[in-house]
Motif scaffolding. Structure first.
Motif, short mmCIF file in Angstrom:
data_model
loop_
_atom_site.label_atom_id
_atom_site.label_comp_id
_atom_site.label_asym_id
_atom_site.label_seq_id
_atom_site.Cartn_x
_atom_site.Cartn_y
_atom_site.Cartn_z
N ALA A 4 -1.60 3.24 -8.16
CA ALA A 4 -1.85 4.45 -7.55
C ALA A 4 -3.16 4.42 -6.62
O ALA A 4 -3.12 5.07 -5.51
CB ALA A 4 -2.41 5.36 -8.48
N GLU A 5 -4.04 3.58 -6.71
CA GLU A 5 -5.07 3.37 -5.91
C GLU A 5 -4.70 2.66 -4.69
O GLU A 5 -5.09 2.94 -3.70
CB GLU A 5 -6.23 2.45 -6.56
CG GLU A 5 -7.01 3.14 -7.86
CD GLU A 5 -6.07 2.94 -9.08
OE1 GLU A 5 -5.15 2.56 -9.10
OE2 GLU A 5 -6.63 4.04 -9.99
N VAL B 255 -1.83 2.92 -3.27
CA VAL B 255 -1.02 3.74 -2.54
C VAL B 255 -1.54 4.75 -1.87
O VAL B 255 -1.41 5.10 -0.47
CB VAL B 255 0.06 4.49 -3.44
CG1 VAL B 255 0.74 5.84 -2.82
CG2 VAL B 255 1.18 3.59 -3.93
N ALA B 256 -2.79 5.12 -2.48
CA ALA B 256 -3.82 5.90 -1.67
C ALA B 256 -4.44 5.24 -0.54
O ALA B 256 -4.63 5.74 0.58
CB ALA B 256 -5.02 6.44 -2.71
N LYS B 257 -4.58 4.02 -0.66
CA LYS B 257 -5.16 3.22 0.40
C LYS B 257 -4.13 2.96 1.69
O LYS B 257 -4.56 3.08 2.89
CB LYS B 257 -5.73 1.75 0.09
CG LYS B 257 -6.80 1.91 -0.74
CD LYS B 257 -7.26 0.43 -1.09
CE LYS B 257 -8.51 0.31 -2.01
NZ LYS B 257 -8.95 -1.01 -2.50
N ILE B 258 -2.81 2.80 1.03
CA ILE B 258 -1.75 2.69 2.04
C ILE B 258 -1.36 3.85 2.95
O ILE B 258 -1.19 3.56 4.12
CB ILE B 258 -0.43 2.10 1.28
CG1 ILE B 258 -0.78 0.67 0.71
CG2 ILE B 258 0.83 2.29 2.13
CD1 ILE B 258 0.16 0.29 -0.12
N ASN C 192 4.14 7.06 -8.25
CA ASN C 192 3.28 6.02 -7.64
C ASN C 192 4.15 4.97 -6.58
O ASN C 192 3.79 3.83 -6.39
CB ASN C 192 2.73 5.12 -8.60
CG ASN C 192 1.64 5.45 -9.30
OD1 ASN C 192 0.92 6.46 -8.92
ND2 ASN C 192 1.48 5.21 -10.60
N ARG C 193 5.29 5.86 -5.96
CA ARG C 193 5.95 5.15 -4.94
C ARG C 193 5.37 5.57 -3.39
O ARG C 193 4.59 6.56 -3.37
CB ARG C 193 7.71 5.52 -4.98
CG ARG C 193 8.11 4.91 -6.19
CD ARG C 193 9.33 5.67 -6.41
NE ARG C 193 10.19 4.82 -7.58
CZ ARG C 193 11.42 5.45 -7.99
NH1 ARG C 193 12.06 6.34 -7.29
NH2 ARG C 193 11.75 4.79 -9.04
N GLY D 298 -11.39 -4.55 1.87
CA GLY D 298 -10.19 -4.00 1.10
C GLY D 298 -9.51 -2.89 1.62
O GLY D 298 -8.64 -2.32 0.90
N ALA D 299 -9.72 -2.55 3.00
CA ALA D 299 -9.08 -1.41 3.54
C ALA D 299 -7.50 -1.88 4.09
O ALA D 299 -7.72 -3.19 4.66
CB ALA D 299 -9.67 -1.04 4.67
N VAL D 300 -6.59 -1.45 3.87
CA VAL D 300 -5.23 -1.93 4.32
C VAL D 300 -5.34 -1.54 6.06
O VAL D 300 -5.78 -0.67 6.70
CB VAL D 300 -4.20 -0.74 3.92
CG1 VAL D 300 -2.89 -0.96 4.48
CG2 VAL D 300 -4.21 -0.81 2.41
N VAL D 301 -5.01 -2.44 6.87
CA VAL D 301 -4.85 -2.62 8.13
C VAL D 301 -3.79 -3.12 8.67
O VAL D 301 -3.40 -2.47 9.74
CB VAL D 301 -5.84 -3.98 8.50
CG1 VAL D 301 -7.22 -3.40 8.33
CG2 VAL D 301 -5.34 -5.14 8.11
#
Length: 656
Positions: A415-416, A418-421, A453-454, A491-494
């Motif tokens: 879940a965490e 997915v929120a970043k993505i 959580n998809r 840790g941020a999705v780039v």
């Protein structure tokens, strides 16, 4: 125009963007790895029996059925297919027509089709031959072998290894120059590369972004080192040894071959129309080949098991093995790049491949180099871009039946992640510094949280729902695609990485998204209309007011007129991209673009003036509060409008 015509027009425009900007035009390269895959250099794949699992004895009726269904479901002209089994050409066949007008059946031994980017495999084979002879080093800067012009720079030297894996860090493009309209528009390879040199956007070796320019540059390396033209080198060192007498990179084609060239077709909403020969010699090593399917089977035999044991070899077995080995992999759990070949993992097996797209022709070449197996298929009409994917999957499923998938437990913390993505992404293989970058204004890829959580990509045909199988590695629900995500030090999705290892999708900040830019453009147009209408209605009062207030009003009026003229002019110039998308390939930017782009320069200067007037109006306390706020709001919207136009390279100072 009926709805089917509209669909074909849109499909044609998307094809232009696919060919030039690298939108994922074919999906076989997106097929996933087994969920058991761990080390990217040594993927855990199914240990097969020797050779493909199924014999070719009943393959012809099987393929006939596949092709029959495709010719019923899609608007196709012709197709050719060839199969290599047990290290030898085993089967070839034509389907449909090489030319619709004469009703000439497609013949894999006679008719030349255009492999498109599968041509690159010949360029890379030439590079590996020179490497084997000790004439080039794969880890050496390409500048050591090219002195006709400076290499793109800013982030580091480009090497042949970077070129082989599409990781030189360069932008890509092609509108107006990747294809030539006639032989009169062809120029020497070095001149073309110098004229259209891209900018370097990322450090080499860090991320893949497919590059026609870099492959053409590798072809120039082959020419410079060998002392021949690229076309002559390939003819002497690949075609002649293999007996590929019906293949050529020459443009125009030599008369004996030209007589057997299959007709290429396009569709602009009026059914299939003849396109004419597609001239790609300006970037020839990246896609100019014309060849029969039987000749392409000869090329495949030279790559399986190091080449035929009793015939000519292009490469020593150890060099061929190196060429087919993995050289770059973006992340664990996804296919990567070999030395020019693209990895495909299907039904638990590893293959190396390369697809190809011109405007008319759509191709796939896939080999299993360790088990003496490979095949080639090519279509000569736009719907072939979908049909060749179906054929490729069908062939692989026939010879390599699906292995049982391993069960996997969902990882903790989904879940965490997915929120970043979640957010908007944009394909990195595109123009970043030229006018053609504007194609990205309509190509953002949204990724949103779904149930359980998809993650969901809510786009028709190319979207889907994905579930996490490992941290930041997702598999399509009831599908085959995989999607991985990279993070930075914080840790941020780039970045999102598909199973196609030749591109990536950059995550966008809120101020970079096409949706917000479209909103700014819409607000700027509404504001411009409001200002023009209000000024016309109140012109007498404005003239009588005089002073700073009148000058401020007329400056904003002039800015609004300029902005409206620019948008109207832009729509008029680029309406042809929808009505006749093929012409954009040859005529870009459209005639009049240089004049049109002067308007945003004037608009930017007028915007600065309105900013100055807004400050003066507040200092002087002019007008009432509501009118000052209205003027300031419109001015700030125009500032954002200038920033958006500059982001998409739509202001003249980017070119003058």
């Amino acid at each position: 125009m009926n709805s089917r015509d509209s669909i074909h027009n849109l499909a044609g425009l998307l094809l232009v963007f696919a060919v030039c900007f690298g939108l994922p035009a074919h999906s076989i390269e997106q097929l996933p790895a087994s969920s058991e895959t761990a080390d990217p250099s040594e993927p855990t794949l199914v240990e097969p029996e020797p050779g493909p699992h199924a014999p070719p004895t009943s393959f012809e009726p099987y393929l006939d059925g596949v092709m029959s269904a495709l010719f019923e479901d899609y608007d196709l002209a012709g197709a050719v297919f060839s199969l290599v089994y047990d290290g030898q050409p085993a089967f070839s066949k034509g389907y449909g027509y090489a030319d619709l007008a004469s009703r000439t059946p497609a013949d894999p031994a006679v008719h030349l089709f255009r492999p498109g980017s599968a041509s690159k495999l010949f360029t890379w084979t030439g590079v590996m031959q020179l490497y084997e002879q000790g004439k080039v080093r794969l880890d050496a800067p390409i500048a050591e072998y090219v002195d006709q012009f400076p290499m793109p720079g800013g982030y580091g030297d480009i090497t042949l290894e970077h070129a082989l894996t599409h990781t030189p860090g360069l932008e890509d493009g092609g509108l107006g120059y990747l294809f030539a309209a006639s032989p009169d528009d062809l120029v020497p390879l070095a001149e073309s590369l110098a004229r259209y040199a891209p900018s370097q956007q990322w450090p080499p070796g860090t991320v893949a972004a497919y590059s026609n320019w870099t492959t053409a540059l590798a072809g120039l390396v082959v020419a410079n080192v060998s002392g021949m033209t690229f076309e002559e080198y390939v003819s002497r060192n690949i075609f002649e040894p293999l007996g590929m007498h019906d293949s050529s990179f020459d443009e125009p084609l030599p008369p004996p071959l030209d007589a057997n060239m299959a007709t290429g077709y396009f569709n602009a909403g009026k059914g299939l129309e003849v396109l004419g020969y597609e001239y790609i010699k300006n970037f020839g090593p990246a896609g100019a080949l014309a060849a029969t399917a039987d000749d392409m089977a000869r090329f495949i035999t030279a790559h399986v098991s190091g080449g035929p044991q009793d015939g000519p070899r292009l490469l020593r077995p150890e060099t061929a093995q190196l060429m087919h080995s993995r050289l770059f992999g973006p992340v664990d759990g996804l296919p990567g790049m070999a030395h020019g070949f693209i990895e495909v993992w299907h039904n638990g097996q590893r293959f190396v491949s390369h697809g190809g797209d011109t405007i008319a022709f759509h191709t796939e070449l896939i080999i299993d180099p360790d088990r003496d197996f490979g095949f080639y298929v090519s279509f000569n009409a736009p719907d072939g871009g979908v049909a060749r994917d179906v054929v490729a999957r069908a062939v692989l499923n026939y010879f390599y039946p699906e292995a049982a998938a391993a069960d996997s437990e969902p990882p903790e913390g989904t879940a965490e992640r997915v929120a970043k993505i979640a957010g908007a992404y944009r394909v990195n293989r595109r123009s970043h510094t030229k006018m053609e970058a504007v194609a990205g204004l309509a190509s953002d890829i949204p990724i949103v949280p779904g149930n359980d959580n998809r993650i969901v990509i809510p786009l028709p045909q190319v979207g889907g729902e994905y579930e996490e199988v490992e941290p930041y590695l997702f598999r399509e629900v009831n599908g085959r695609s995989m999607l991985a995500f990279q993070t930075d030090a914080s840790g941020a999705v780039v970045r999102a990485l598909p199973s196609m290892p030749i591109i990536a999708f950059d995550k966008l900040a809120w101020y970079q998204t096409a949706g917000n830019h479209q909103l700014v453009i819409g607000l700027a147009l509404l504001a411009a209309l409001f200002v023009v209408i209000n000024a016309v209605r109140n012109r007498s009062a404005i003239r009588s007011s005089g002073g700073t207030e009148a000058r401020a009003t007329w400056t904003l009026f002039g800015l609004s007129v300029v902005n409206l003229l620019f948008v109207l002019g832009f729509v008029a110039l680029f309406a042809n991209a929808v009505s006749d998308p093929v012409s954009v390939m040859f005529n870009f930017p459209p005639t009049g673009s240089g004049v049109l782009l002067i308007l945003p320069v004037a608009g930017a200067l007028l915007t600065l003036a309105t900013l100055a007037f807004a400050a003066m109006l507040w200092i002087r306390g002019a007008w009432n509060l509501a009118k000052r706020l209205r003027y300031t709001y419109v001015t700030l919207v125009n500032v954002l409008f200038v920033l958006v136009l500059n982001y998409w390279n739509l202001i003249g100072w980017n070119y003058y």
